[in-house]
Design a protein around this motif. Structure first.
Motif: not given
Length: 337
Positions: A293-298
């Motif tokens: 699962q992707l680490t991301t900027m919300r």
């Protein structure tokens, strides 16, 4: 010599220039707002008379009627609108706010339109105002819409005219924080897949990435450009791999592009995050479907949609909402970094 019949219709910018006021002041006078000084209002009225400027909304006001309709203008094709979770979230936010008002929402897809049909529809008096989402440098027809009705933009406008109203996230800070997170993970060769330079979000996220790399004093790594789609992310990843240059971190300017990039890395036998840590941007549902699962900027796209509609409704009521609203982003850590 140009006759009165063939002279191009005056624009709101021309009225503002003759009156010596801002575009937003002209808009307030045209829309009947009392939040204008008597001297400025008189200057605007004189300029309107001199230029024979008759905006559609003014004509409707003279007739004491309103359409109670707002146009949502999306200069994208249908596959892009319905295939990108960002649009679903932001449109949901817009609709949620408008459903609590007396207005209805008209969706206009303008991707295959050189602009005349869309601009003519809006300028005909069919709507009271417009919200514009996902605009590009080439979308010049938006200027004609903004000259006819109050407009609020999703994201910083590509051509600022002064007095523009928009709601955006801090794309520079978000991309900078995402890249800095990779630095904090011990990554020293951070590549990037950026968005299109025709869109402010693409430009700003690329800038944030470059600032973070410079802050850390790192050696530049390969950078490729995408267009916020899965396919472009995959193509950009192949382009980076083809350079043969080493990298151990990857910032991607959208979750959809990150998905495409991760698929290519997996096919090439590159381990995530052991060999390459990946951070995306959006925190869309796509981030939960990647492996890992992707680490991301919300970015709070639903809230952004609500705020855009709120600002436009306030303008149509003759109020003075802030011209610029900037929302914060938040890093969401998962398994890819």
């Amino acid at each position: 010599m140009i006759s009165d019949q063939t002279r191009a219709a005056a624009t709101i910018e021309e009225v503002a220039a003759v009156a010596g006021v801002s575009r937003s002041t002209v808009s307030r006078v045209v829309n009947g707002s009392t939040a204008v000084s008597p001297a400025a209002a008189e200057s605007v009225r004189r300029a309107i008379a001199e230029l024979n400027y008759v905006p559609n909304r003014a004509a409707r006001s003279l007739a004491s009627r309103s359409t109670l309709a707002i146009a949502l203008v999306v200069p994208e094709d249908t596959s892009r609108l319905f295939g990108d979770p960002f649009f679903a979230s932001i449109v949901s936010g817009i609709n949620a706010r408008i459903s609590r008002s007396d207005y209805v929402l008209n969706l206009i897809m303008a991707s295959a339109d050189p602009g005349d049909k869309t601009a003519q529809y809006v300028r005909s008096g069919a709507v009271d105002g417009a919200i514009v989402v996902s605009h590009h440098t080439s979308d010049t027809f938006i200027d004609r819409i903004a000259a006819a009705v109050p407009v609020v933009y999703g994201g910083r406008p590509v051509r600022s005219r002064g007095g523009d109203y928009y709601v955006d996230v801090d794309n520079v800070a978000g991309a900078r924080d995402a890249t800095a997170f990779l630095v904090g993970r011990g990554r020293t060769r951070i590549a990037a897949i950026t968005g299109p330079p025709s869109m402010p979000a693409g430009v700003d996220r690329a800038q944030g990435y470059r600032l973070a790399v410079a802050d850390a004093g790192l050696t530049p790594a390969p950078v490729a450009e995408g267009d916020f789609t899965v396919e472009s992310g995959a193509d950009a990843m192949r382009e980076i791999l083809a350079t043969g240059e080493p990298f151990d971190g990857l910032f991607v300017a959208s979750d959809l592009m990150a998905r495409g990039a991760m698929q290519v890395l997996a096919a090439a036998g590159v381990g995530i995050p052991d060999e390459v840590s990946v951070v995306g941007f959006d925190d869309s549902p796509i981030a939960l479907t990647t492996e890992p699962q992707l680490t991301t900027m919300r970015q709070p796209s639903f809230t952004q949609g609500e705020r855009m509609a709120d600002v436009l409704i306030a303008r149509l009521a003759g109020n003075e909402p802030p011209e610029v609203t900037i929302l914060d982003t938040e890093l969401i850590v998962r398994g890819s970094a």
